[in-house]
Design an enzyme around this catalytic site. Sequence first.
Site, mmCIF file in Angstrom:
data_model
loop_
_atom_site.group_PDB
_atom_site.id
_atom_site.type_symbol
_atom_site.label_atom_id
_atom_site.label_comp_id
_atom_site.label_asym_id
_atom_site.label_seq_id
_atom_site.Cartn_x
_atom_site.Cartn_y
_atom_site.Cartn_z
ATOM 1 N N TYR A 275 0.860 -1.182 0.000
ATOM 2 C CA TYR A 275 0.000 0.000 0.000
ATOM 3 C C TYR A 275 0.898 1.234 0.000
ATOM 4 C CZ TYR A 275 0.886 -0.689 5.037
ATOM 5 O OH TYR A 275 1.470 -0.911 6.245
ATOM 6 N N HIS A 325 6.350 -0.612 1.186
ATOM 7 C CA HIS A 325 6.262 0.498 0.237
ATOM 8 C C HIS A 325 7.360 0.340 -0.814
ATOM 9 C CE1 HIS A 325 3.824 2.041 3.440
ATOM 10 N NE2 HIS A 325 4.861 2.282 4.218
#
Length: 349
Positions: A275, A325
């Site tokens: 995400y 990430h």
Amino acid sequence: MKCSLRVCFLSTAFLLIFVMSVLFTYSHHSIAYLDPGGLGGIHRVKLVPGYAGVRRLSHGVPYPRGCACRRCPEDAAAAAAAWFDSRYDGGVSPVWTKENMELPPDVQRWWMMLQPQFKSHNTQEVLSKLFQIVPGENPYRWRDPRHCRRCAVVGNSGNLRGSGYGHEIDGHDFIMRMNQAPTVGFEGDVGSRTTHHFMYPESAKNLPANVSFVLVPFKTLDLLWIASALSTGQIRFTYAPVKPFLRVDKEKVQIYNPAFFKYIHDRWTEHHGRYPSTGMLVLFFALHVCDEVNVFGFGADSRGNWHHYWENNRYAGEFRKTGVHDADFEAHIIDMLAKTSRIEVYRGN
């Protein structure tokens, strides 16, 4: 007979030419307007601004961008502008409110898998109770087109140390910070003002009364926590210890919209990483509520180290290696946004 056929053919041809000329003239009037200020009475034709010059907020309300700003998105090259326009959706609200409480099923499923919980909760019921404590309204719906809302998105990179950006940052209308982000002792480099502070429960801290706390929820339990932290203080643990009580202005609490969260993941970071980082979430929040966005404290320092400006981190670069990430792809997105004149990046030291 041959003569009459030739006459019919010519008549039909002239009629088609006439109809096509009328349609051509009408179509030009529909996409342009005349500027009577040309030399010698000659009218100049200006194309009506396209999507890059129009701001759409929730409910599809058009809003002209850049008119009052020192830097306008329309200055970007056509190819770069097309890259931005194909991804940007002004109809997705960054804020979770009473009006958009019900999430689309695909968003609900995706959001609930970010941090799965042992106990299920009815999200809408939890939100309904939460919005009895905090406003649950969208404060960004209407803006004055004569005023340029300038926003500073301030990251936590060590490249802010020694930058001297403090005065520049404090000159913005909105100043958005995230997670710990101390300012005391670092005012010359990071500024002293804050208008919005983005945090999730495990990173939350007390805020002055004039600062908006924007909660970034990863699960329904996070919504239960903020309601508890502003009232009973019963919840002390989510997946890590959290503050049982929180001193913030209840009237300024906002909830980050999971649908907006997923929109960034789908359209912008394109599923790189599990995400988007908090920095990406704040940056795109600003791009949807501000007219001019300036970015500080993102990326590595001049030596390639990834650490916070308030600490010396000997594990520099760990952020890039977690797999949660994708720092390299997010850096690419930031570069593209700068090329399209949507943001200006202050690189620091």
